[in-house]
Design a protein around this motif. Structure first.
Motif, PDB file in Angstrom:
ATOM      1  N   MET A  90       0.812  -1.208   0.000  1.00  0.00           N
ATOM      2  CA  MET A  90       0.000   0.000   0.000  1.00  0.00           C
ATOM      3  C   MET A  90       0.854   1.269   0.000  1.00  0.00           C
ATOM      4  O   MET A  90       0.447   2.292  -0.551  1.00  0.00           O
ATOM      5  N   VAL A  91       2.044   1.219   0.602  1.00  0.00           N
ATOM      6  CA  VAL A  91       2.962   2.354   0.509  1.00  0.00           C
ATOM      7  C   VAL A  91       3.344   2.584  -0.948  1.00  0.00           C
ATOM      8  O   VAL A  91       3.367   3.722  -1.435  1.00  0.00           O
ATOM      9  N   ASN A  92       3.621   1.499  -1.662  1.00  0.00           N
ATOM     10  CA  ASN A  92       3.946   1.619  -3.084  1.00  0.00           C
ATOM     11  C   ASN A  92       2.764   2.173  -3.880  1.00  0.00           C
ATOM     12  O   ASN A  92       2.948   2.944  -4.827  1.00  0.00           O
ATOM     13  N   ALA A  93       1.546   1.758  -3.495  1.00  0.00           N
ATOM     14  CA  ALA A  93       0.352   2.263  -4.185  1.00  0.00           C
ATOM     15  C   ALA A  93       0.190   3.763  -3.945  1.00  0.00           C
ATOM     16  O   ALA A  93      -0.193   4.516  -4.859  1.00  0.00           O
ATOM     17  N   ILE A  94       0.484   4.224  -2.737  1.00  0.00           N
ATOM     18  CA  ILE A  94       0.433   5.662  -2.447  1.00  0.00           C
ATOM     19  C   ILE A  94       1.494   6.399  -3.254  1.00  0.00           C
ATOM     20  O   ILE A  94       1.242   7.454  -3.844  1.00  0.00           O
ATOM     21  N   ASN A  95       2.706   5.828  -3.304  1.00  0.00           N
ATOM     22  CA  ASN A  95       3.797   6.469  -4.036  1.00  0.00           C
ATOM     23  C   ASN A  95       3.480   6.624  -5.518  1.00  0.00           C
ATOM     24  O   ASN A  95       3.912   7.597  -6.154  1.00  0.00           O
ATOM     25  N   SER A  96       2.744   5.658  -6.068  1.00  0.00           N
ATOM     26  CA  SER A  96       2.417   5.699  -7.494  1.00  0.00           C
ATOM     27  C   SER A  96       1.102   6.433  -7.772  1.00  0.00           C
ATOM     28  O   SER A  96       0.612   6.406  -8.907  1.00  0.00           O
TER      29      SER A  96
ATOM     30  N   PHE B 247      10.643  -0.464   7.960  1.00  0.00           N
ATOM     31  CA  PHE B 247      11.868   0.320   7.830  1.00  0.00           C
ATOM     32  C   PHE B 247      13.037  -0.402   8.507  1.00  0.00           C
ATOM     33  O   PHE B 247      12.891  -1.462   9.113  1.00  0.00           O
ATOM     34  N   ALA B 248      14.200   0.199   8.394  1.00  0.00           N
ATOM     35  CA  ALA B 248      15.391  -0.281   9.104  1.00  0.00           C
ATOM     36  C   ALA B 248      16.304   0.908   9.359  1.00  0.00           C
ATOM     37  O   ALA B 248      16.364   1.849   8.554  1.00  0.00           O
ATOM     38  N   LYS B 249      17.002   0.862  10.479  1.00  0.00           N
ATOM     39  CA  LYS B 249      18.000   1.875  10.804  1.00  0.00           C
ATOM     40  C   LYS B 249      19.372   1.201  10.884  1.00  0.00           C
ATOM     41  O   LYS B 249      19.538   0.182  11.547  1.00  0.00           O
ATOM     42  N   LEU B 250      20.359   1.780  10.202  1.00  0.00           N
ATOM     43  CA  LEU B 250      21.715   1.240  10.215  1.00  0.00           C
ATOM     44  C   LEU B 250      22.715   2.356  10.436  1.00  0.00           C
ATOM     45  O   LEU B 250      22.520   3.486   9.984  1.00  0.00           O
ATOM     46  N   CYS B 251      23.798   2.007  11.113  1.00  0.00           N
ATOM     47  CA  CYS B 251      24.940   2.891  11.219  1.00  0.00           C
ATOM     48  C   CYS B 251      26.095   2.249  10.457  1.00  0.00           C
ATOM     49  O   CYS B 251      26.301   1.033  10.552  1.00  0.00           O
ATOM     50  N   PRO B 252      26.844   3.022   9.694  1.00  0.00           N
ATOM     51  CA  PRO B 252      27.939   2.437   8.917  1.00  0.00           C
ATOM     52  C   PRO B 252      29.050   1.890   9.805  1.00  0.00           C
ATOM     53  O   PRO B 252      29.434   2.511  10.798  1.00  0.00           O
ATOM     54  N   VAL B 253      29.545   0.709   9.424  1.00  0.00           N
ATOM     55  CA  VAL B 253      30.668   0.073  10.101  1.00  0.00           C
ATOM     56  C   VAL B 253      31.756  -0.153   9.059  1.00  0.00           C
ATOM     57  O   VAL B 253      31.512  -0.781   8.025  1.00  0.00           O
ATOM     58  N   ASP B 254      32.949   0.336   9.300  1.00  0.00           N
ATOM     59  CA  ASP B 254      34.011   0.151   8.309  1.00  0.00           C
ATOM     60  C   ASP B 254      34.741  -1.168   8.530  1.00  0.00           C
ATOM     61  O   ASP B 254      34.425  -1.928   9.456  1.00  0.00           O
ATOM     62  N   LYS B 255      35.730  -1.443   7.678  1.00  0.00           N
ATOM     63  CA  LYS B 255      36.420  -2.726   7.724  1.00  0.00           C
ATOM     64  C   LYS B 255      37.294  -2.883   8.957  1.00  0.00           C
ATOM     65  O   LYS B 255      37.786  -3.976   9.244  1.00  0.00           O
TER      66      LYS B 255
ATOM     67  N   PHE C  37      16.346   3.215   6.048  1.00  0.00           N
ATOM     68  CA  PHE C  37      15.942   2.592   4.788  1.00  0.00           C
ATOM     69  C   PHE C  37      14.488   2.142   4.909  1.00  0.00           C
ATOM     70  O   PHE C  37      14.020   1.816   6.001  1.00  0.00           O
ATOM     71  N   TYR C  38      13.794   2.121   3.781  1.00  0.00           N
ATOM     72  CA  TYR C  38      12.381   1.754   3.756  1.00  0.00           C
ATOM     73  C   TYR C  38      12.184   0.558   2.812  1.00  0.00           C
ATOM     74  O   TYR C  38      12.708   0.553   1.688  1.00  0.00           O
ATOM     75  N   LYS C  39      11.443  -0.412   3.288  1.00  0.00           N
ATOM     76  CA  LYS C  39      11.250  -1.638   2.507  1.00  0.00           C
ATOM     77  C   LYS C  39      10.592  -1.361   1.169  1.00  0.00           C
ATOM     78  O   LYS C  39      10.838  -2.064   0.186  1.00  0.00           O
ATOM     79  N   ALA C  40       9.729  -0.351   1.122  1.00  0.00           N
ATOM     80  CA  ALA C  40       9.043  -0.012  -0.126  1.00  0.00           C
ATOM     81  C   ALA C  40      10.021   0.384  -1.222  1.00  0.00           C
ATOM     82  O   ALA C  40       9.694   0.320  -2.411  1.00  0.00           O
ATOM     83  N   ASP C  41      11.242   0.783  -0.845  1.00  0.00           N
ATOM     84  CA  ASP C  41      12.253   1.177  -1.827  1.00  0.00           C
ATOM     85  C   ASP C  41      13.068  -0.013  -2.319  1.00  0.00           C
ATOM     86  O   ASP C  41      13.937   0.156  -3.184  1.00  0.00           O
TER      87      ASP C  41
ATOM     88  N   GLN D  83      23.385 -10.762   3.679  1.00  0.00           N
ATOM     89  CA  GLN D  83      23.291  -9.347   3.340  1.00  0.00           C
ATOM     90  C   GLN D  83      21.848  -8.858   3.240  1.00  0.00           C
ATOM     91  O   GLN D  83      21.601  -7.757   2.785  1.00  0.00           O
ATOM     92  N   PHE D  84      20.921  -9.710   3.649  1.00  0.00           N
ATOM     93  CA  PHE D  84      19.527  -9.295   3.606  1.00  0.00           C
ATOM     94  C   PHE D  84      19.230  -8.348   4.769  1.00  0.00           C
ATOM     95  O   PHE D  84      19.709  -8.529   5.880  1.00  0.00           O
ATOM     96  N   MET D  85      18.424  -7.357   4.464  1.00  0.00           N
ATOM     97  CA  MET D  85      18.063  -6.368   5.474  1.00  0.00           C
ATOM     98  C   MET D  85      17.128  -6.984   6.515  1.00  0.00           C
ATOM     99  O   MET D  85      16.212  -7.733   6.173  1.00  0.00           O
TER     100      MET D  85
END
Length: 239
Positions: free
Chosen positions: A12-18, A73-81, A93-97, A115-117
């Motif tokens: 439904m988020v995608n339907a709103i976006n379109s 949604f998801a919230k992430l903070c960058p982690v370097d090597k 990040f938003y799943k609809a994207d 690597q899945f969110m």
């Protein structure tokens, strides 16, 4: 003007976006014993509009109010090597994207095999992560099964103009234990959904969508629902 949170699934988020969705239905929740008589009259067809007007007076959402949308949604903070986490660069990040094109590391800096969110349900989305705002244009009460074909389309059902050479509307119960085994309904078809007869493909599609969310029993109970017409707007200055 008041603001209210509202939940939508990813479809439904995608339907709103379109711009395919401009209407939504929400269950009327009867938490007051004094409203029972009004509900009985509505189901019996007695003074229906008068009873609906009485119930409308108790509602907290009015025309001009704003819904802020909660989505998966998801919230992430960058982690370097080297294993350094930069908490000052939190990303949302938003799943609809869709799946984001990023490489994820654990706290030790090792690249994750999976690597899945890990998405968080929309109910947990904080207010400051909201990106969708909907202005309420109209509010009314109706029984679920009273929906019109045009309103079914406004609910954001997936419509195609090339289903066996004609228009079709998605069957959201496709692949489940259900009476229809096709992915789409013919738009001008004549369908029976459970014990409900003589519905075109648009209404059949909406009923299948409702059942996929609320269950078959909810459709057959023909609940009273709030119907909201809305339009997308920019983030309110006061939000």
């Amino acid at each position: 003007m008041k603001t209210h949170p509202i939940l939508f699934n990813t479809k439904m988020v995608n339907a709103i976006n379109s711009n395919a969705k401009s209407q939504t239905r929400r269950l009327f929740k009867n938490n007051k014993p004094e409203t029972n008589a009004l509900l009985i009259n509505i189901y019996a067809g007695i003074d229906v509009e008068k009873c609906k007007n009485e119930l409308m007076r108790t509602h907290k959402v009015s025309c001009g109010d704003i819904f802020w949308v909660r989505e998966t949604f998801a919230k992430l903070c960058p982690v370097d090597k080297n294993g350094y986490t930069d908490f000052n660069k939190e990303m949302i990040f938003y799943k609809a994207d869709g799946e984001p094109d990023i490489i994820k590391y654990d706290a030790d800096g090792s690249e994750l095999e999976n690597q899945f969110m890990k998405w968080k349900p929309s109910i947990f989305m904080p207010k400051d992560a909201c990106r969708q705002f909907l202005k309420v244009k109209n509010v009314r009460l109706e029984l679920l099964q009273e929906i019109s074909s045009n309103d079914a389309k406004s609910e954001g059902i997936d419509i195609t103009d090339d289903y066996w050479g004609t228009d079709g509307a998605r069957n959201y119960m496709w692949g489940e234990e259900f009476g229809f085994k096709h992915e789409f309904f013919f738009a001008d078809g004549n369908y029976g959904i459970e014990n409900l007869k003589n519905h075109d493909g648009y209404k059949a599609s909406f009923f299948s969508l409702w059942m996929s969310i609320h269950g078959k029993e909810s459709l057959m109970l023909n609940p009273l629902v709030w119907v909201y017409d809305f339009e997308k707007i920019e983030k309110p200055i006061s939000f």
